[in-house]
Design a protein around this motif. Structure first.
Motif, PDB file in Angstrom:
ATOM      1  N   TRP A  13      13.217   6.711   7.491  1.00 51.91           N
ATOM      2  CA  TRP A  13      12.815   7.802   6.603  1.00 51.91           C
ATOM      3  C   TRP A  13      11.366   7.611   6.193  1.00 51.91           C
ATOM      4  O   TRP A  13      10.833   6.502   6.208  1.00 51.91           O
ATOM      5  CB  TRP A  13      13.702   7.851   5.353  1.00 51.91           C
ATOM      6  CG  TRP A  13      13.637   6.586   4.543  1.00 51.91           C
ATOM      7  CD1 TRP A  13      14.387   5.458   4.713  1.00 51.91           C
ATOM      8  CD2 TRP A  13      12.720   6.295   3.465  1.00 51.91           C
ATOM      9  NE1 TRP A  13      14.009   4.483   3.809  1.00 51.91           N
ATOM     10  CE2 TRP A  13      12.988   4.970   3.028  1.00 51.91           C
ATOM     11  CE3 TRP A  13      11.711   7.027   2.838  1.00 51.91           C
ATOM     12  CZ2 TRP A  13      12.290   4.369   1.995  1.00 51.91           C
ATOM     13  CZ3 TRP A  13      11.013   6.428   1.803  1.00 51.91           C
ATOM     14  CH2 TRP A  13      11.301   5.121   1.383  1.00 51.91           C
ATOM     15  N   GLY A  14      10.733   8.703   5.806  1.00 58.97           N
ATOM     16  CA  GLY A  14       9.360   8.644   5.338  1.00 58.97           C
ATOM     17  C   GLY A  14       9.132   9.664   4.239  1.00 58.97           C
ATOM     18  O   GLY A  14       9.786  10.702   4.185  1.00 58.97           O
ATOM     19  N   ALA A  15       8.204   9.349   3.334  1.00 65.90           N
ATOM     20  CA  ALA A  15       7.864  10.264   2.246  1.00 65.90           C
ATOM     21  C   ALA A  15       6.399  10.091   1.881  1.00 65.90           C
ATOM     22  O   ALA A  15       5.856   8.986   1.979  1.00 65.90           O
ATOM     23  CB  ALA A  15       8.745  10.013   1.026  1.00 65.90           C
ATOM     24  N   VAL A  16       5.765  11.192   1.472  1.00 66.69           N
ATOM     25  CA  VAL A  16       4.347  11.188   1.116  1.00 66.69           C
ATOM     26  C   VAL A  16       4.169  12.002  -0.162  1.00 66.69           C
ATOM     27  O   VAL A  16       4.762  13.083  -0.311  1.00 66.69           O
ATOM     28  CB  VAL A  16       3.481  11.785   2.249  1.00 66.69           C
ATOM     29  CG1 VAL A  16       2.015  11.818   1.834  1.00 66.69           C
ATOM     30  CG2 VAL A  16       3.659  11.004   3.547  1.00 66.69           C
ATOM     31  N   LYS A  35      -0.108   8.967  -1.269  1.00 66.46           N
ATOM     32  CA  LYS A  35       0.609   7.692  -1.213  1.00 66.46           C
ATOM     33  C   LYS A  35       1.813   7.839  -0.284  1.00 66.46           C
ATOM     34  O   LYS A  35       2.430   8.902  -0.231  1.00 66.46           O
ATOM     35  CB  LYS A  35       1.049   7.271  -2.610  1.00 66.46           C
ATOM     36  CG  LYS A  35      -0.110   7.073  -3.576  1.00 66.46           C
ATOM     37  CD  LYS A  35       0.374   6.790  -4.984  1.00 66.46           C
ATOM     38  CE  LYS A  35      -0.786   6.648  -5.961  1.00 66.46           C
ATOM     39  NZ  LYS A  35      -0.320   6.438  -7.357  1.00 66.46           N
ATOM     40  N   LYS A  36       2.151   6.760   0.408  1.00 65.78           N
ATOM     41  CA  LYS A  36       3.191   6.835   1.432  1.00 65.78           C
ATOM     42  C   LYS A  36       4.294   5.812   1.190  1.00 65.78           C
ATOM     43  O   LYS A  36       4.070   4.764   0.576  1.00 65.78           O
ATOM     44  CB  LYS A  36       2.570   6.603   2.816  1.00 65.78           C
ATOM     45  CG  LYS A  36       1.482   7.616   3.166  1.00 65.78           C
ATOM     46  CD  LYS A  36       0.847   7.324   4.513  1.00 65.78           C
ATOM     47  CE  LYS A  36      -0.234   8.339   4.834  1.00 65.78           C
ATOM     48  NZ  LYS A  36      -0.865   8.070   6.153  1.00 65.78           N
ATOM     49  N   ALA A  37       5.480   6.137   1.680  1.00 68.29           N
ATOM     50  CA  ALA A  37       6.624   5.226   1.611  1.00 68.29           C
ATOM     51  C   ALA A  37       7.467   5.441   2.858  1.00 68.29           C
ATOM     52  O   ALA A  37       7.523   6.546   3.401  1.00 68.29           O
ATOM     53  CB  ALA A  37       7.446   5.491   0.355  1.00 68.29           C
ATOM     54  N   ASN A  38       8.100   4.382   3.300  1.00 68.47           N
ATOM     55  CA  ASN A  38       8.969   4.503   4.472  1.00 68.47           C
ATOM     56  C   ASN A  38       9.981   3.374   4.480  1.00 68.47           C
ATOM     57  O   ASN A  38       9.860   2.401   3.727  1.00 68.47           O
ATOM     58  CB  ASN A  38       8.146   4.497   5.764  1.00 68.47           C
ATOM     59  CG  ASN A  38       7.451   3.173   6.005  1.00 68.47           C
ATOM     60  OD1 ASN A  38       8.088   2.174   6.333  1.00 68.47           O
ATOM     61  ND2 ASN A  38       6.133   3.140   5.835  1.00 68.47           N
TER      62      ASN A  38
END
Length: 370
Positions: A116-119, A123-126
């Motif tokens: 999964w990924g989120a922005v 800023k980013k998260a995965n």
């Protein structure tokens, strides 16, 4: 700028809620009328729609079982108790806010078969999926990606609205309708998202974005970082805790490989207690640490500086410059874990590329009296 139910309507609904919550069996027609009455109040009850879907699903299932005979009897299962309780606690006080402020944040999310990924705001998260999650349908994974994005970027927010940008129309529908009656697993995922928001008085709205325009979140969802994702096998970990008991917290972990309920991650993670274990004091923690090999010396120095105590797993490499310091911190005889195909695993790879020659040493280290 609120919608409110008249007091007489509230009291009438409360009477119905108490009546049906105490019943174990009733006619389908009676329960359908109750459900319709509850739904009629939802336009003036914040988050109310979320707590009607289980009522509707139970009613639909009962009709299917009884050939659409509304005069047949149905059982009211224990699964409805949380929803009855919510309505009982909220029917007299909840109102509906119709004056929403501009979106405080915009969160882009995406799911792939890898992770999964989120922005949000640059800023980013995965993260990777667990072995169990890899078997989930993509619609469920998309909802999970939305939830993880919220947990990474909105955990500390409250009393605001957030726009979600998603490239999956099914996920969008389940979010904006606060769940659904067709697929129980998708409803459960949407319910979890909305209850997270309800706790913080957050209102969310999901809008469609094409996959081509959602490229940042898509890229994050496919990012593979095996060096920080390798995990000690569960069987080896059981051997360790049998010797030294279960630690309180895993200092170098992610959602998919944490060995403890409490854990610290290297980067933004939906369930981690903190980011970057080196920013915390280890002094009062009985921790577990299986750090990347490149930072072992830094970990050992941190243990000594904080006068900490915990379980540490490192490669059995006596020639490394950090090995003497490792030995000096030993508080009991270490456990040697011999090379094994299943000794180290990653959600994205079956085994460590060095598995044939890699031995590990697990030890209880302490600097409390150094």
């Amino acid at each position: 700028m609120t919608l409110e139910l008249p007091e007489a309507k509230r009291l009438k609904l409360l009477k119905l809620i108490k009546k049906f919550s105490a019943m174990k069996r009733c006619k389908i027609r009676e329960f359908a009328e109750f459900t319709g009455s509850i739904i009629s109040g939802c336009p003036a009850i914040e988050y109310g729609w979320l707590y009607t879907k289980m009522f509707e699903r139970v009613k639909i299932n009962a009709l299917e079982t009884n050939n659409n005979n509304y005069d047949a009897f149905m059982n009211l299962s224990h699964a409805l108790e949380p929803d009855f309780k919510w309505w009982g606690e909220n029917i007299l006080s909840r109102v509906k806010n119709v004056d929403y402020t501009p979106y405080a944040k915009v969160i882009f999310s995406d799911a792939s078969l890898t992770g999964w990924g989120a922005v949000c705001d640059g800023k980013k998260a995965n993260g990777a999926w667990t072995s169990e999650e890899k078997n989930f349908h993509i619609n469920l994974l998309e909802l999970k990606a939305v939830f993880f994005g919220l947990k990474c970027f909105a955990t500390k927010d409250e009393n605001c609205s957030i726009l979600l940008r998603v490239d999956n129309t099914t996920a969008i529908s389940y979010i904006n309708k606060m769940g659904g009656t067709r697929f129980a697993h998708l409803h459960s995922a949407a319910r979890e998202i909305w209850q997270f928001c309800e706790e913080r008085n957050i209102w969310i709205f999901a809008s469609y974005i094409s996959s081509s325009n959602n490229f940042e979140a898509d890229e994050e969802s496919r990012r593979v970082e095996p060096e920080t994702e390798y995990s000690l096998s569960d069987s080896s970990f059981e051997v360790i805790i049998k010797r030294w008991n279960r630690p309180e917290i895993d200092l170098f972990a992610s959602r998919s490989n944490a060995k403890c309920n409490r854990y610290v991650s290297w980067k933004r993670d939906p369930s981690s207690e903190a980011i970057d274990a080196f920013t915390l004091s280890w002094a009062n923690l009985f921790f577990y640490a299986f750090p990347p090999f490149s930072i072992i010396l830094k970990v050992l120095r941190k243990i000594k500086r904080d006068e900490a105590e915990g379980i540490v797993v490192v490669p059995d490499w006596p020639n490394q410059p950090w090995f003497p310091l490792f030995n000096s911190l030993l508080s009991s005889k270490p456990i040697v874990l011999k090379p094994n195909y299943n000794l180290l695993t990653s959600s994205n790879r079956n085994s460590h590329p060095m598995w044939r020659s890699l031995s590990l040493v697990a030890a209880k280290l302490s600097a409390k009296h150094c």
